[in-house]
Design a protein around this motif. Structure first.
Motif, PDB file in Angstrom:
ATOM      1  N   TYR A  31     -66.187 -63.766 -26.135  1.00 30.09           N
ATOM      2  CA  TYR A  31     -66.354 -64.887 -27.049  1.00 30.09           C
ATOM      3  C   TYR A  31     -67.541 -64.635 -27.982  1.00 30.09           C
ATOM      4  CZ  TYR A  31     -63.163 -67.729 -24.236  1.00 30.09           C
ATOM      5  OH  TYR A  31     -62.055 -68.227 -23.581  1.00 30.09           O
ATOM      6  N   TYR A  33     -69.489 -66.292 -31.759  1.00 25.05           N
ATOM      7  CA  TYR A  33     -69.593 -67.519 -32.550  1.00 25.05           C
ATOM      8  C   TYR A  33     -70.528 -67.300 -33.751  1.00 25.05           C
ATOM      9  CZ  TYR A  33     -68.541 -69.223 -27.788  1.00 25.05           C
ATOM     10  OH  TYR A  33     -68.007 -69.410 -26.526  1.00 25.05           O
ATOM     11  N   TYR A  35     -72.907 -69.789 -36.229  1.00 25.37           N
ATOM     12  CA  TYR A  35     -73.442 -71.114 -36.501  1.00 25.37           C
ATOM     13  C   TYR A  35     -74.323 -71.047 -37.754  1.00 25.37           C
ATOM     14  CZ  TYR A  35     -72.423 -72.291 -31.587  1.00 25.37           C
ATOM     15  OH  TYR A  35     -71.807 -72.520 -30.373  1.00 25.37           O
ATOM     16  N   LEU A  45     -71.164 -75.189 -35.863  1.00 20.44           N
ATOM     17  CA  LEU A  45     -70.269 -74.054 -35.671  1.00 20.44           C
ATOM     18  C   LEU A  45     -69.444 -73.796 -36.924  1.00 20.44           C
ATOM     19  CD1 LEU A  45     -69.182 -72.019 -33.540  1.00 20.44           C
ATOM     20  CD2 LEU A  45     -67.394 -73.701 -33.059  1.00 20.44           C
ATOM     21  N   TYR A  48     -65.400 -69.117 -34.715  1.00 17.78           N
ATOM     22  CA  TYR A  48     -65.559 -68.491 -33.412  1.00 17.78           C
ATOM     23  C   TYR A  48     -64.381 -67.572 -33.128  1.00 17.78           C
ATOM     24  CZ  TYR A  48     -62.229 -71.886 -31.454  1.00 17.78           C
ATOM     25  OH  TYR A  48     -61.108 -72.636 -31.185  1.00 17.78           O
ATOM     26  N   VAL A  50     -62.290 -65.668 -29.633  1.00 23.16           N
ATOM     27  CA  VAL A  50     -62.155 -65.559 -28.179  1.00 23.16           C
ATOM     28  C   VAL A  50     -61.782 -64.144 -27.753  1.00 23.16           C
ATOM     29  CG1 VAL A  50     -61.594 -68.000 -27.960  1.00 23.16           C
ATOM     30  CG2 VAL A  50     -59.752 -66.306 -28.146  1.00 23.16           C
ATOM     31  N   SER A  97     -65.684 -69.172 -21.993  1.00 24.12           N
ATOM     32  CA  SER A  97     -66.011 -70.471 -22.577  1.00 24.12           C
ATOM     33  C   SER A  97     -66.916 -71.309 -21.682  1.00 24.12           C
ATOM     34  CB  SER A  97     -64.723 -71.242 -22.873  1.00 24.12           C
ATOM     35  OG  SER A  97     -64.002 -71.480 -21.670  1.00 24.12           O
ATOM     36  N   ASN A  98     -67.029 -70.960 -20.418  1.00 24.17           N
ATOM     37  CA  ASN A  98     -67.856 -71.770 -19.516  1.00 24.17           C
ATOM     38  C   ASN A  98     -69.237 -71.181 -19.269  1.00 24.17           C
ATOM     39  OD1 ASN A  98     -65.943 -73.797 -19.132  1.00 24.17           O
ATOM     40  ND2 ASN A  98     -64.905 -72.614 -17.557  1.00 24.17           N
ATOM     41  N   GLN A 101     -74.136 -69.367 -24.036  1.00 23.75           N
ATOM     42  CA  GLN A 101     -74.074 -68.474 -25.176  1.00 23.75           C
ATOM     43  C   GLN A 101     -75.425 -67.800 -25.385  1.00 23.75           C
ATOM     44  OE1 GLN A 101     -72.490 -70.696 -28.520  1.00 23.75           O
ATOM     45  NE2 GLN A 101     -70.863 -71.560 -27.267  1.00 23.75           N
TER      46      GLN A 101
ATOM     47  N   ARG B  95     -71.064 -79.313 -24.434  1.00 24.21           N
ATOM     48  CA  ARG B  95     -69.790 -78.642 -24.647  1.00 24.21           C
ATOM     49  C   ARG B  95     -68.788 -79.084 -23.595  1.00 24.21           C
ATOM     50  NH1 ARG B  95     -70.653 -72.998 -23.878  1.00 24.21           N
ATOM     51  NH2 ARG B  95     -69.552 -73.052 -21.904  1.00 24.21           N
ATOM     52  N   THR B  97     -65.948 -78.609 -21.030  1.00 22.28           N
ATOM     53  CA  THR B  97     -65.586 -77.489 -20.163  1.00 22.28           C
ATOM     54  C   THR B  97     -64.303 -76.833 -20.645  1.00 22.28           C
ATOM     55  OG1 THR B  97     -66.614 -78.592 -18.290  1.00 22.28           O
ATOM     56  CG2 THR B  97     -65.070 -76.838 -17.802  1.00 22.28           C
ATOM     57  N   GLY B  98     -64.326 -75.500 -20.717  1.00 21.94           N
ATOM     58  CA  GLY B  98     -63.132 -74.755 -21.073  1.00 21.94           C
ATOM     59  C   GLY B  98     -62.863 -74.689 -22.548  1.00 21.94           C
ATOM     60  N   THR B  99     -63.701 -75.268 -23.355  1.00 23.26           N
ATOM     61  CA  THR B  99     -63.466 -75.260 -24.800  1.00 23.26           C
ATOM     62  C   THR B  99     -64.419 -74.273 -25.448  1.00 23.26           C
ATOM     63  OG1 THR B  99     -62.821 -77.567 -24.738  1.00 23.26           O
ATOM     64  CG2 THR B  99     -63.439 -76.667 -26.882  1.00 23.26           C
ATOM     65  N   ALA B 100     -63.876 -73.263 -26.110  1.00 24.26           N
ATOM     66  CA  ALA B 100     -64.746 -72.270 -26.716  1.00 24.26           C
ATOM     67  C   ALA B 100     -65.373 -72.753 -28.002  1.00 24.26           C
ATOM     68  CB  ALA B 100     -63.951 -70.995 -26.989  1.00 24.26           C
ATOM     69  N   SER B 101     -64.736 -73.667 -28.662  1.00 28.42           N
ATOM     70  CA  SER B 101     -65.116 -73.936 -30.039  1.00 28.42           C
ATOM     71  C   SER B 101     -66.314 -74.844 -30.212  1.00 28.42           C
ATOM     72  CB  SER B 101     -63.946 -74.562 -30.776  1.00 28.42           C
ATOM     73  OG  SER B 101     -63.591 -75.800 -30.186  1.00 28.42           O
ATOM     74  N   LYS B 102     -66.484 -75.796 -29.395  1.00 34.27           N
ATOM     75  CA  LYS B 102     -67.365 -76.886 -29.774  1.00 34.27           C
ATOM     76  C   LYS B 102     -68.622 -76.967 -28.917  1.00 34.27           C
ATOM     77  CE  LYS B 102     -67.857 -80.497 -32.456  1.00 34.27           C
ATOM     78  NZ  LYS B 102     -68.084 -80.334 -33.898  1.00 34.27           N
ATOM     79  N   LEU B 103     -69.711 -76.356 -29.400  1.00 35.46           N
ATOM     80  CA  LEU B 103     -71.030 -76.577 -28.812  1.00 35.46           C
ATOM     81  C   LEU B 103     -71.751 -77.489 -29.789  1.00 35.46           C
ATOM     82  CD1 LEU B 103     -72.953 -75.833 -26.489  1.00 35.46           C
ATOM     83  CD2 LEU B 103     -73.704 -73.896 -27.846  1.00 35.46           C
TER      84      LEU B 103
END
Lengths: 112, 115
Positions: A31, A33, A35, A45, A48, A50, A97-98, A101, B95, B97-103
């Motif tokens: 992943y 990103y 910003y 953001l 991004y 994946v 994603s968990n 970053q 963020r 959980t499990g979502t890459a896009s939105k921090l």
């Protein structure tokens, strides 16, 4: 440990010019990103990815393009620079994603 | 839409004292992560601490701890035994959980540490 490397660190552009902000990571993160951070604000953001070959829009994608041809690199392209794009740009990466970053040191971009 | 609010633009603390930075968020999700990032003058974004929403126990990392109140949607950061090197901008972030896009980030709190 290099981590996330951004180049250049500073750049001044004229309105209408184009440029590419480079981002590379050596942690084999899937992943990545981009910003932007405007003065007195948190990060927003732009785009991004994946994984290699997969990109998606974030919150503020207008005026930018990205590509992800390799796992390591995630360049951000400005085609027609505008004063509203004056900002500090951060690239980040994560394992998935968990996971947290990891951020680069940022690129300060001024459009005059 | 998720929002993160940091109501303290600036805070000041004396060296060796304790300070608490506030953060509230708004979400309809039940499973998410919360983070505190530190941004010193060098501009680098450094992860300080993170909390999983499903965990009731507050996260701690050495001198840094959080007070996570899920019902109140509050996530404050406590810095104990403050040091000069703690001076920085602190950002609260969220963020799903499990979502890459939105921090999603708050607007930050500038912490000054005085002698």
């Amino acid at each position: 440990n290099a981590g996330v490397t951004q180049t250049p660190k500073f750049r001044i552009l004229k309105i209408g010019q184009s440029m590419t902000l480079q981002c590379a990571q050596d942690m084999n993160h899937n992943y990545m990103y981009w910003y932007r951070q405007d003065p007195g604000m948190g990060l927003k953001l732009i785009y991004y990815s994946v994984g290699a070959g997969i990109t998606d829009k974030g919150e503020v994608p207008n005026g930018y393009n990205v590509s992800r041809s390799t796992t390591e690199d995630f360049p951000l392209r400005l085609e027609l620079a505008a004063p509203s794009q004056t900002s500090v740009y951060f690239c980040a990466s994560s394992t998935d994603s968990n996971q947290p970053q990891h951020f680069g040191d940022g690129t300060r971009l001024s459009i005059l | 839409a998720q929002t993160v609010t940091q109501s303290q633009p600036e805070m000041s603390v004396q060296e060796a004292e304790t300070v608490t930075l506030s953060c509230t968020y708004d979400t309809s999700e039940s499973d998410y992560y919360l983070f505190w990032y530190k941004q010193p003058p060098s501009r680098q974004m450094i992860l300080v601490i993170r909390q999983e929403a499903y965990k009731q126990q507050n996260a701690t990392e050495n001198r840094f701890s959080v007070n996570f109140q899920k019902a109140a949607k509050s996530f404050s950061l406590k810095i104990s035994d403050s040091q000069l090197g703690d001076a920085a901008m602190y950002f609260c972030a969220y963020r799903v959980t499990g979502t890459a896009s939105k921090l999603t980030f708050g607007t930050g709190t500038r912490l000054q540490v005085t002698l």
